[in-house]
Design a protein around this motif. Sequence first.
Motif, short mmCIF file in Angstrom:
data_model
loop_
_atom_site.label_atom_id
_atom_site.label_comp_id
_atom_site.label_asym_id
_atom_site.label_seq_id
_atom_site.Cartn_x
_atom_site.Cartn_y
_atom_site.Cartn_z
N ARG A 61 -77.59 48.05 44.32
CA ARG A 61 -76.19 47.81 44.58
C ARG A 61 -75.79 46.66 45.39
NH1 ARG A 61 -74.12 53.60 45.10
NH2 ARG A 61 -73.08 52.81 47.15
N ASP A 62 -74.77 46.02 44.82
CA ASP A 62 -74.36 44.89 45.51
C ASP A 62 -73.11 45.19 46.64
OD1 ASP A 62 -72.57 45.48 43.69
OD2 ASP A 62 -72.46 43.44 43.00
N ASP A 63 -72.88 46.66 46.94
CA ASP A 63 -71.82 46.84 48.12
C ASP A 63 -72.27 46.38 49.15
OD1 ASP A 63 -71.92 49.98 46.30
OD2 ASP A 63 -71.67 48.24 45.32
N ARG B 113 -61.00 50.81 41.15
CA ARG B 113 -61.90 50.73 41.98
C ARG B 113 -62.67 49.19 41.58
NH1 ARG B 113 -61.67 56.08 41.24
NH2 ARG B 113 -62.38 57.34 43.05
N LEU B 114 -62.66 48.84 40.24
CA LEU B 114 -63.42 47.42 39.85
C LEU B 114 -62.52 46.40 40.38
CD1 LEU B 114 -64.81 46.92 36.41
CD2 LEU B 114 -63.39 45.06 37.69
N GLN B 115 -61.38 46.48 40.64
CA GLN B 115 -60.41 45.46 40.71
C GLN B 115 -60.27 45.34 42.24
OE1 GLN B 115 -56.42 46.33 39.00
NE2 GLN B 115 -56.74 44.78 37.53
N ALA B 116 -60.58 46.39 42.97
CA ALA B 116 -60.62 46.18 44.44
C ALA B 116 -62.06 45.50 44.82
CB ALA B 116 -60.54 47.42 45.17
N LYS B 117 -63.03 45.89 44.13
CA LYS B 117 -64.25 45.33 44.38
C LYS B 117 -64.38 43.94 44.09
CE LYS B 117 -68.74 45.34 45.37
NZ LYS B 117 -69.23 45.28 46.89
N ALA C 17 -56.91 41.21 38.99
CA ALA C 17 -57.66 41.74 40.31
C ALA C 17 -57.00 40.61 41.21
CB ALA C 17 -58.83 41.87 40.22
N LEU C 18 -56.99 39.49 40.86
CA LEU C 18 -56.42 38.49 41.68
C LEU C 18 -55.10 38.65 42.25
CD1 LEU C 18 -58.27 35.54 40.45
CD2 LEU C 18 -59.03 37.01 42.14
N PRO D 233 -59.48 43.71 50.29
CA PRO D 233 -59.01 44.88 49.90
C PRO D 233 -60.19 45.88 49.88
CG PRO D 233 -59.08 43.46 48.26
CD PRO D 233 -59.19 42.79 49.31
N ASN D 234 -60.05 47.34 49.78
CA ASN D 234 -61.33 48.20 50.03
C ASN D 234 -60.77 49.38 49.53
OD1 ASN D 234 -63.90 48.97 49.91
ND2 ASN D 234 -64.10 48.70 52.41
N PHE D 235 -61.20 50.11 48.36
CA PHE D 235 -61.08 51.26 47.96
C PHE D 235 -61.63 52.48 48.84
CE2 PHE D 235 -61.00 55.24 45.26
CZ PHE D 235 -59.81 55.12 44.67
N LYS D 236 -60.81 53.21 49.39
CA LYS D 236 -61.25 54.37 50.22
C LYS D 236 -61.30 55.64 49.47
CE LYS D 236 -62.04 51.82 54.07
NZ LYS D 236 -63.23 51.85 54.62
N GLU D 237 -62.45 56.32 49.49
CA GLU D 237 -62.56 57.38 48.72
C GLU D 237 -61.83 58.70 49.28
OE1 GLU D 237 -63.88 57.74 45.78
OE2 GLU D 237 -64.48 55.75 45.88
N LYS D 238 -61.66 58.76 50.65
CA LYS D 238 -61.03 59.94 51.26
C LYS D 238 -59.66 59.86 51.07
CE LYS D 238 -64.38 60.24 55.27
NZ LYS D 238 -64.38 60.17 56.71
N SER D 239 -58.89 58.58 51.20
CA SER D 239 -57.40 58.51 50.63
C SER D 239 -57.16 58.43 49.13
CB SER D 239 -56.95 57.44 51.62
OG SER D 239 -57.45 55.98 51.20
N ASN D 240 -58.19 58.03 48.55
CA ASN D 240 -58.11 57.61 46.99
C ASN D 240 -57.27 56.44 47.03
OD1 ASN D 240 -58.96 58.10 44.56
ND2 ASN D 240 -57.25 59.51 43.77
#
Length: 1478
Positions: A35-37, A123-127, A180-181, A241-248
């Motif tokens: 993974r590249d995260d 999620r993809l756009q955020a990443k 995404a931009l 930008p970062n997608f947080k799983e907790k807050s979804n």
Amino acid sequence: MKSGPALLIIKKRNELVDSVQRAQKVLKNQESPKRDDSDGNNYPETRNKPSNDKETSSSTETQDQPGLTSKKDCKPRPFCKDGIDFTYVKHNVLQPESGVIDLISPCHEYKSFAVAAALDRTRLQAKFAKEVLKFGAGCMNIRSNGTIHFGVMDSRDDAGYVHGEIIGVPVLEKDIYVDALDHIERAFSSGDGEHVRQCIRPPQFIEVIDINSYEKRYVVEVDIVPAISVVKNRVYSVRLPNFKEKSNKVEFEKETIYRRTGSKTEPVSDQNEFYQRVRDRDIQREKSEQSCIESNPDVSHDLGRKLTMLITSGKKIIEKEKWYILVTNKFGKQDLTSIDFLLNMKIFSVFDFDPDSKVSGLCSEYLKHHAANLHFMQNYKIPTGMSISEFESHLHLFEQTSWIFCNGRSDFKGNEAQCDEMTWIKTRMTLLRDCVSVVCKQILPKGTFLVVFLLTSPVEKPLLHTFYEFFTDMEGHEDIICISESEENFLKWQSFTEGSCGADTVNRSSVVGMKMSHINATLQRIQPMTSRPTKLLPVYVKGECNLETREEERMYSLEILSVNHCDETSLDFAEDQKEDIERQFYHGGRVNWLNFWLADKRFVGDIIKRDAYHDISSLIQDNLKRNAEQPPICCLNIYHHPGSGGSTVARQVLWNSRKVLRCAVVKPSYSPSLVAEHGFQLREYEEKDMQNCLPVLLLLEDCDREYLDDLRNELEAAVTTKKIARGTLCFILLTCRRSHNPERMCKESPLENVAVTHKLSVEEKRHFATKRQTLEQRYEPEFILTFVLMSEEFNHQKIVKYVQQFVTHLLQGIDHESMVTRLIRYVALLNTYVQNSFISQSHCEALLAISIHLDRFRQHAFERSLSEQAKLVFIHLRDDRTYIQSVRIIHPLVAKEILHQLLGKQLQSDLALDLLREDVLFEHRFGRDDYVKFLRALFIRRSRVSKGDESDSFFSPLIEYVQENESPDKAIVLLKEAYTRFNKDAFFAQQLARLCYVHDQFEDAKRWADVAASKMPNNSYILDTRGQVYRRWFAAKSKALDKVTKTPENTADAIETALNALECFQHCERAAIADVETMNNSGFFAVVEVGCSLLKLIFSLPVFSCKRSGYATCIQYLVTDFVPEPVRKPWENFHSKLKSLQTLMCQALEWISEDLSYFQTDVSADEEETPESSEMKVSHPKTWLVTKSSVYGKYFSDASVETIKKQSQSNPDSLTPFMKRMLIYRFGGGNITTIFSLLNDQKEKDPVKTLEDIISLYPRNPLKSRLDQMDLSNYLATHIALSCLSPQSPKLATLKDLRRLSQQFPSEKRDCLSSALFLLTLLFWPEEHDTEDIKNKKYENVLEAMEFLKRSYWTKMKDIPQRRRRIFTHFFLGNGNGFDKFVHRTKVEKITKLLSVSEKKLKWLRGEVWKMPEITKLCKRVTGWTEDGTVYLEGPQEKKFSIHAIKTGTVPYGNENVTFYLGFTFRGPVAYDITAKV
């Protein structure tokens, strides 16, 4: 070796096995690439996504492809260039990630994005935005251009991959990445957001090509361009930008300033220092931008020279013999105006990806000037069982350009529609692969063709796949070039091809940026023709007409000679090549049209005109004089000693006739029907009236008689169909054929044949001496050896010595162990024993293991590999059709002497064994059909005088030599090896059987005959060989018995062998009758031969010959149930077979008689035999039948002729019907053929007396005796024969009585024998004085008999061409009445007997014999009419009486009243000399 995918398979085959195993082992333990995260966030809902499995599967598939496991370096997409014009190749590797270089050259960062690409949209756009904005801010702050790549491996820890390896990511919706931009506005402050938008360019989607997968993947790239006008004095901070799983949901990190540090993007640690240096960075950026603007433009390259060198393979001019394969896509209208250079090139095929090409593209324009065959890729699938040469003929390859529509054809009514890229890859990729493979691996040898990719519109994936297939099958790039006017079109091509063969190779073999009009002008300048040729043909009214190229190509079976032939040759080419062309000819090469043209234009000296040239020219002029009796087709023949220049004479005649006649050479391998069709197209081309056209002079070289007859028949049939006026000469067929006795052939037909011999006339000697002096001033004698031999007249003693000295001198110092010397030996062996044999240059290169990488050096590489000796003795040939090169030795005499001297102590059989075991030659693909044909002929083709050989032989000349000069065992070993090499071919087993029985090795002969028969159980010729084994074995046993006292016990073995032979020959008979394409009579003849030999053995036993009653006892044993005691036990196993011997022989004799009654048997010396002819050749079958019938009758009649005559006169009833029948056979009355043979000149016996004796053996009142059908036919035929010799004989019955007697034939005519039906047509032919009623009744009888005669005729004919089984005419209708109206053919032949053979032949051929006063007085002309080409006899009232015309060409067109002569045959009455009534 260059490292293309195909070559790496060979180069790295050992390590690839290990790499595949390692990759598979890794994949078992690996779910996906690393993974590249970088933020450590988890995406639990994606862990079990199907996409991972798919990706793993894709990787496995790739790893399983050994050609792609080696990683190749490649370049990235040019900065800020549109991605649509570029492609990547999966598993190629980009240069490592880079930091700042000079601010203008972009820094690069890679992200595999393997897992993230499968996320949902948010999620993809955020990443994606996070990585782009982080990298973008870093580049902008440092003022450097940059590109971030998604779908490229970014870590060396990714198992199975390397850093920078292109993998690609699936992109279902491109707008996800573009949108995404939109995070820019929230990630940057309001003032900075606008700047960032200007510096971060929209994503580019570069397609990733994977040859082995249908999945569509891309590398997504974003370019960063921090122009100084935008970023000056600014520092950019970003909230990623970062997608947080907790807050979804997407949340933004704290504001951070990033910069590029080396190959990484990192936060700025000391912001004060960073701000202080902003001005410095701005100044540096400004200078870099200014420097870029002021940089020098690209240096102008000499593209014209580069194009010339690539197209000509480094030569000054384009080779006329080079084939070109064009791969192209859509042409623009402007480009179509500049394709003249293509029209002069020899284009083998075009791979066209434009579906509209036939309507408005290149194909449409090309067809205006050339003929082409329109194909699809599936047409290149070779049907099972079809050879390559048959496949080439099937698709008309080499004759016309093969235009292959690779992606549909819009105007085609069939199901061949255009499809999109991915559908094409899924459905047509395999077709393309097969198509390219057939062309490159089976049809065109490497180095004989050049593949040109002509990119005239944007490049799509199918075109790239086409390159890959050509590159793989051609094993490299040296014969592939690319031409593209548009740099944008070239970019995509370049990025793909660099993955296979490297950037330098691609750039070196590509011409980019040259306008099509400039390409056109440049290439026209270096073509061997000065312009697109306008060929001219002579016309009937003494003018000329243009021959359109496309029309010429449609007559592809002919090589047409135009009035201005070769005039389009450029002067530069003539000057450059004249010496090579002349030397090649005088060194022994075949003359070509350029030899004559160069001589006419005074570039070289004149070519000598032999006396035969003037002779054949005079014969042509004689035939051009029109007269009413002139046949439409005239045949003239040149017979020549091998190597005496016959072909030169023939072509010289054509060359000098081309302005007054339409001239052409018939190409080999085309059917007579096609040649005839093209011949008439040439005759009638641009002529107003088909009745008034110039004759066509057609040259046929080395064709057999059968082919010539077929062609003549086809032309005559066409003349009839076209209703061309009688007396019009349409075609002159000039044949050129090898012969070891041309003078004899000329003497036989001086008005048709001309001889070319080694012997020179006084005038010829003078010309040759002068020419030799001239040539020897320019060339060494060894370079013009063939001409030197000619000038010496091939004087046996002198030439033998000259050749010996030449070869001895030549071979001094030769390396006997070298591969080149081995090649010379092989070629010498083939040239010595197989006419016109050669070995392709491709075969030679394979044997010498020459690896040729650059085509421009191909011929030089081959010639450099040859020794000095080989260079002198080899003559280089080119196939007139395919232009594939080959070699042979300059002259058969030289080949024979080289073979003798080079072998030394080695035996020829050993050399032949070596040749058979050369796998590299036998299995080499290109030219294989010819090689295998010559190799097969070396071991199996027998010599035939009719084929130009010195004599007839029982085995091939090589086998004959080996068995006579070495040993029979060596010959057998040789044939056994050939049998194995040719896949245990039945005909080689047959030859082995023959060879073994000739040398009395009968057990082995039997075994090989059984092997052959088991492989081809229905082949009558092989079954005949099986019988011959037993026949020879029986003869050997009989010969041994002659030395001892014969007893029933010691003769049993020989008799059993004879009976086995008879059984085999019976099988042969049945197979021959069942075969509808040939008629092999050998089984029938052999049954009689073996039967007679067996009877001789049986009658010679003391038990049957020691006393007067022995003979009668033997006959009683053979024809009744009686078994003598002495033979009961010894012969117990074959009593029944011996008792059937008489019937068996009788049936065979009757079958032979019937066959001879139907068809002519006068086989000329020129007649051809079938390839699998039988051992037993009966030269004069009618004479043989008379003799054997008498022998047969003698064995079954037990007394002398005089005793029998006295006995029959004193007590007629003492002779049984069987004895009488045997006596009739003995006298020659056993069948209709032997009866009518008595009408020929008889020197040994009185035919009248013989016929009367035969009649006396029949019942005195046959009407009451009820003879069986065969006896009745023979009785009637005997009276008709007697009437021809002695009409006043007291034994002769009246015609009326014979008609009455004929009523005993079966009333159902289908049950009648053919001889009975034939006799009915004679007996019931009406008399002049008959009343109309009587005439009609007689005609009714004749017509009924004719109906069934025709049926039996066609059954007998099978599917055999009529010219091979010409009907035999027994009688002609005479002017008399009664018996006098039957004129036997011997009377007509006596009238023409005083004529020479040639005069007689010509008179029959032209119908002049019917104008002779003696014939008109003897034979009766009858009247009739014609309807639609059918002749009818005037007379019958109830029904039309159609008469078969012997020569269909004499039947008038339309409906005419005619007269003609009548002949009587086993087909029914036939018409001769049909003449329209005036």
